[in-house]
Design a protein around this motif. Structure first.
Motif, PDB file in Angstrom:
ATOM      1  N   SER A 372       0.814  -1.112   0.027  1.00  0.00           N
ATOM      2  CA  SER A 372      -0.064   0.060  -0.132  1.00  0.00           C
ATOM      3  C   SER A 372       0.792   1.334  -0.025  1.00  0.00           C
ATOM      4  O   SER A 372       0.463   2.420  -0.450  1.00  0.00           O
ATOM      5  CB  SER A 372      -0.931   0.088   1.418  1.00  0.00           C
ATOM      6  N   ASP A 373       2.162   1.164   0.623  1.00  0.00           N
ATOM      7  CA  ASP A 373       2.868   2.400   0.627  1.00  0.00           C
ATOM      8  C   ASP A 373       4.414   1.926   0.127  1.00  0.00           C
ATOM      9  O   ASP A 373       5.145   1.004   0.379  1.00  0.00           O
ATOM     10  CB  ASP A 373       3.131   2.559   2.301  1.00  0.00           C
ATOM     11  N   LEU A 374       4.603   2.717  -1.028  1.00  0.00           N
ATOM     12  CA  LEU A 374       5.942   2.500  -1.790  1.00  0.00           C
ATOM     13  C   LEU A 374       7.018   2.778  -0.738  1.00  0.00           C
ATOM     14  O   LEU A 374       8.139   2.096  -0.846  1.00  0.00           O
ATOM     15  CB  LEU A 374       6.027   3.553  -2.794  1.00  0.00           C
ATOM     16  N   ASN A 375       7.020   3.766   0.161  1.00  0.00           N
ATOM     17  CA  ASN A 375       8.193   3.848   1.131  1.00  0.00           C
ATOM     18  C   ASN A 375       8.623   2.652   1.875  1.00  0.00           C
ATOM     19  O   ASN A 375       9.812   2.162   1.660  1.00  0.00           O
ATOM     20  CB  ASN A 375       7.903   5.041   2.039  1.00  0.00           C
ATOM     21  N   ILE A 392      10.233  -0.611 -12.381  1.00  0.00           N
ATOM     22  CA  ILE A 392       9.090  -0.014 -11.838  1.00  0.00           C
ATOM     23  C   ILE A 392       8.279   0.413 -13.044  1.00  0.00           C
ATOM     24  O   ILE A 392       8.788   1.018 -14.225  1.00  0.00           O
ATOM     25  CB  ILE A 392       9.473   1.131 -10.908  1.00  0.00           C
ATOM     26  N   PHE A 393       7.047   0.038 -13.077  1.00  0.00           N
ATOM     27  CA  PHE A 393       6.083   0.475 -14.067  1.00  0.00           C
ATOM     28  C   PHE A 393       5.215   1.556 -13.500  1.00  0.00           C
ATOM     29  O   PHE A 393       4.321   1.589 -12.358  1.00  0.00           O
ATOM     30  CB  PHE A 393       5.059  -0.778 -14.275  1.00  0.00           C
ATOM     31  N   THR A 394       5.144   2.644 -14.158  1.00  0.00           N
ATOM     32  CA  THR A 394       4.685   3.961 -13.642  1.00  0.00           C
ATOM     33  C   THR A 394       4.640   4.995 -14.683  1.00  0.00           C
ATOM     34  O   THR A 394       5.846   4.962 -15.410  1.00  0.00           O
ATOM     35  CB  THR A 394       5.048   4.688 -12.219  1.00  0.00           C
ATOM     36  N   ASN A 395       3.853   5.869 -14.868  1.00  0.00           N
ATOM     37  CA  ASN A 395       3.915   6.888 -15.865  1.00  0.00           C
ATOM     38  C   ASN A 395       4.327   8.174 -15.074  1.00  0.00           C
ATOM     39  O   ASN A 395       4.297   9.326 -15.712  1.00  0.00           O
ATOM     40  CB  ASN A 395       2.657   7.239 -16.437  1.00  0.00           C
ATOM     41  N   LYS A 401      11.849   8.862 -10.708  1.00  0.00           N
ATOM     42  CA  LYS A 401      13.413   9.290 -10.464  1.00  0.00           C
ATOM     43  C   LYS A 401      13.612   9.531  -8.669  1.00  0.00           C
ATOM     44  O   LYS A 401      14.680   9.085  -8.401  1.00  0.00           O
ATOM     45  CB  LYS A 401      13.493  11.052 -10.764  1.00  0.00           C
ATOM     46  N   SER A 402      12.533   9.636  -8.123  1.00  0.00           N
ATOM     47  CA  SER A 402      12.729   9.422  -6.512  1.00  0.00           C
ATOM     48  C   SER A 402      13.038   8.163  -6.024  1.00  0.00           C
ATOM     49  O   SER A 402      13.918   7.641  -5.279  1.00  0.00           O
ATOM     50  CB  SER A 402      11.429   9.868  -5.705  1.00  0.00           C
ATOM     51  N   THR A 403      12.400   7.028  -6.696  1.00  0.00           N
ATOM     52  CA  THR A 403      12.518   5.693  -6.481  1.00  0.00           C
ATOM     53  C   THR A 403      14.251   5.116  -6.965  1.00  0.00           C
ATOM     54  O   THR A 403      14.783   4.513  -6.245  1.00  0.00           O
ATOM     55  CB  THR A 403      11.507   4.772  -7.155  1.00  0.00           C
ATOM     56  N   PHE A 404      14.386   5.806  -8.162  1.00  0.00           N
ATOM     57  CA  PHE A 404      15.864   5.536  -8.449  1.00  0.00           C
ATOM     58  C   PHE A 404      16.918   6.156  -7.756  1.00  0.00           C
ATOM     59  O   PHE A 404      17.928   5.250  -7.608  1.00  0.00           O
ATOM     60  CB  PHE A 404      16.096   6.226  -9.924  1.00  0.00           C
ATOM     61  N   LEU A 412      17.669   0.950 -12.357  1.00  0.00           N
ATOM     62  CA  LEU A 412      16.438   0.944 -12.339  1.00  0.00           C
ATOM     63  C   LEU A 412      15.973   0.981 -13.815  1.00  0.00           C
ATOM     64  O   LEU A 412      16.378   2.137 -14.307  1.00  0.00           O
ATOM     65  CB  LEU A 412      15.819   2.020 -11.277  1.00  0.00           C
ATOM     66  N   ASN A 413      15.004   0.110 -14.185  1.00  0.00           N
ATOM     67  CA  ASN A 413      14.537   0.225 -15.463  1.00  0.00           C
ATOM     68  C   ASN A 413      13.052   0.471 -15.404  1.00  0.00           C
ATOM     69  O   ASN A 413      12.129   0.111 -14.664  1.00  0.00           O
ATOM     70  CB  ASN A 413      14.295  -1.105 -16.141  1.00  0.00           C
TER      71      ASN A 413
END
Length: 455
Positions: A372-375, A392-395, A401-404, A412-413
Motif C-alpha cells: 500500500s505504501d511505496l516507501n 518499476i512500472f509507472t507513468n 526518479k525518486s525511486t531511482f 532501475l528500469n
C-alpha cells in the motif's frame, strides 16, 4: 573424481564425458600464457580489432551449431539460444567500438600552483593474466563479456567455463583460435573445485573475473590472496507495479522476464511488489499470460520454457515450493514437474521470511506481494542482501526518479523489468550482487590499469 558427464537436461542423455584438467596441466597452461604478454604488446589494438572482426564472421557462420549446442547442454529453448548468439555478436561489436574510444589524458601539474611545470601523460595498460570464470545460463555471451574486452585491452586469458556447458565453451575457443587469437593469449581449463581453489592463489594470475554466486565469490576470496577481483553475482531483483501502470505491458514483461531461461537469470525479476489497488487485475493478467506458455522440448521453435539445468536443482526448487505451501502459501497454478522440466507457477501469501522471498530463486517461480505504501516497499527491498537491478512500472517520472535515487541497486528500469540489459550499458550491482561493472567499455577499463609518464 577425475571426470564429469555433460547431461542434456531435457533428454537426460549423456552428451560427453569430460576429464577434469589435472592441476599440473593447468599450471602449464598458465605459464604458457606468460608467453602471450609480449605477443599481445606486439599485436597492438589495430590487430586485436581485426581479430575480433574475424571472430564476428566466424560466429555468424557457426550460429546454428552454437544455438544447438547451447540448447542441448543447458536446456534453453532454441529461440533463446539464437537470441543469445545475436547478443554475443553485439558484445563483440561493442567491444571493438569501445576499445577504439579508450583515451588517455595529459594533466598539467601547475593547475594547483605546484611550480614544477610538469605534464602527466596517462595511458591504459593491460593487467596481465586474467582468470575468467563463467556460468551455464549464458555460456557464450557471458564468456565474451570477459574474453573480448580482456583480449582487446591486451591481456591473456585463462578461461574456466561451467562444466555443464563445456562443449559450447570449447567450440567458442576453437573459433577464437580460428579468428587469430594466439594460443599463448587464451587457454581453456576445466579444473576440479579443489584445484580451482589452489589455482586462484597463484601469483601469476593478476585478476579474477567471476560471474557466479555469492558463495562462489566468498570461496574464491578465501584463497586468492591479494589480486584484483571483479565479480557479477546473484540478484533478488524487485519488480514494482504502481496504480497508473500499463498493466498489460507489466504482466507480459513479468512473465517473459521471470520465466525466460526457466527462471535461471541473475537479473530476472524475483520479488514482485504490486500496489494493492491493482493487485487482483495484475494477478489475473499474469495467470493468463503464464497459461499461454508452451513448456517442453527446447529444440522446438514453439517452446517458450525448457528444463532447468538438472533434475537435482528442479527437485530442490520443488521442495522449497512445497515447504512454502505447508506454511500457508497459495499456488495459483497446478504444480507440475517431469524430471528437470519445472512448469512455471505463481505463488501468493508466501511468508515474508521464506527463502522464496529472501533468497535468489533460480527457477520458474513467481511470488506476488501486494503493498500500500511505496516507501515501506523500498525499505523492505533495501533491507535485502542483494542489489543488482530493479524495474518499476509507472507513468509518474518524478516518482520514478525518486525511486531511482532511493533503491540500493545498480540499475532501475522504467516501465520495464530488471531483466532488461544492453551489452554496452554498465551492468553492476552492490552488496551481495557483486564488485565492479561489466558492459564492454567498463570491462575494458576494469581489466586495465592507468600508468603515468611525468615529463
Amino acid at each position: 573424481m577425475s571426470s564429469f558427464k555433460i547431461i542434456s537436461p531435457y533428454s537426460q542423455t549423456t552428451l560427453e564425458t569430460i576429464r577434469y584438467t589435472p592441476f599440473d596441466d593447468t599450471v602449464n597452461q598458465l605459464n604458457h600464457l606468460k608467453l602471450g604478454l609480449p605477443i599481445q604488446e606486439s599485436l597492438g589494438i589495430s590487430d586485436r580489432i581485426s581479430i575480433l572482426n574475424k571472430l564476428i564472421h566466424i560466429l555468424e557462420k557457426h550460429i546454428d551449431t552454437f544455438a544447438t549446442l547451447i540448447t542441448s547442454e543447458m536446456g534453453k529453448p532454441i529461440a533463446e539460444s539464437y537470441a543469445e548468439m545475436k547478443r554475443a555478436l553485439i558484445t563483440l561489436k561493442s567491444t571493438i567500438v569501445d576499445i577504439q574510444a579508450l583515451r588517455g589524458e595529459a594533466i598539467d601539474s601547475t593547475i594547483y600552483g605546484i611550480p614544477s611545470n610538469k605534464i602527466g601523460i596517462v595511458q591504459h595498460f593491460p593487467l596481465g593474466i586474467i582468470l575468467c570464470i563463467t556460468p551455464f545460463n549464458f555460456p557464450i555471451n557471458l564468456a565474451l563479456h570477459k574474453l573480448a574486452p580482456g583480449f582487446a585491452a591486451g591481456n591473456c586469458l585463462l578461461f574456466k567455463p561451467s562444466p555443464k556447458t563445456y562443449l559450447s565453451a570449447k567450440k567458442l575457443v576453437e573459433c577464437c583460435y580460428e579468428a587469430g587469437i594466439p594460443k599463448e593469449c587464451l587457454q581453456l581449463i576445466m579444473p576440479s573445485i579443489d584445484d580451482l581453489q589452489k589455482l586462484v592463489s597463484l601469483s601469476n594470475i593478476n585478476c579474477i573475473s567471476l560471474t557466479g554466486s555469492p558463495d562462489a565469490a566468498k570461496s574464491i576470496t578465501q584463497h586468492m590472496g591479494l589480486k584484483k577481483f571483479l565479480c557479477e553475482l546473484g540478484g533478488n531483483d524487485p519488480f514494482i507495479v504502481m496504480p497508473d501502470a500499463d498493466l498489460s505491458l507489466a504482466a507480459k514483461t513479468a512473465v517473459s522476464q521471470r520465466f525466460g531461461t526457466a527462471g535461471q537469470r541473475c537479473n530476472a525479476p524475483k520479488r514482485f511488489y504490486i500496489h494493492e489497488s491493482i493487485y487482483d487485475d495484475f494477478k489475473a493478467l499474469v495467470i493468463s499470460e503464464t497459461q499461454s506458455l508452451t513448456v517442453g522440448d527446447p529444440s522446438l521453435n514453439t517452446t517458450d520454457i525448457g528444463p532447468m539445468i538438472s533434475i537435482e536443482v528442479a527437485q530442490l526448487l520443488a521442495n522449497s515450493v512445497q515447504k512454502a505451501i505447508k506454511q500457508g502459501a497459495i499456488s495459483l497454478l497446478p504444480i507440475q514437474r517431469e524430471g528437470a522440466l519445472f512448469h512455471p507457477i505463481i505463488l501468493e501469501s508466501v511468508l515474508p521470511d521464506s527463502p522464496l522471498i529472501m533468497d535468489e530463486v533460480f527457477g520458474p517461480v513467481m511470488v506476488l506481494q501486494s503493498f500500500s505504501d511505496l516507501n515501506t516497499a523500498i525499505k523492505t527491498i533495501n533491507a535485502g542482501s542483494y542489489g543488482l537491478q530493479a524495474g518499476i512500472f509507472t507513468n509518474d517520472i518524478n516518482l520514478a526518479k525518486s525511486t531511482f535515487n532511493r533503491l540500493q541497486v545498480g540499475a532501475l528500469n522504467l516501465n520495464d523489468g530488471p531483466g532488461f540489459r544492453a551489452d554496452h550499458f554498465p551492468f553492476s550491482g552492490i552488496k551481495d550482487s557483486g564488485i565492479g561493472s561489466e558492459g564492454t567499455r567498463y570491462t575494458i577499463e576494469a581489466m586495465s590499469y592507468r600508468k603515468t609518464l611525468v615529463i
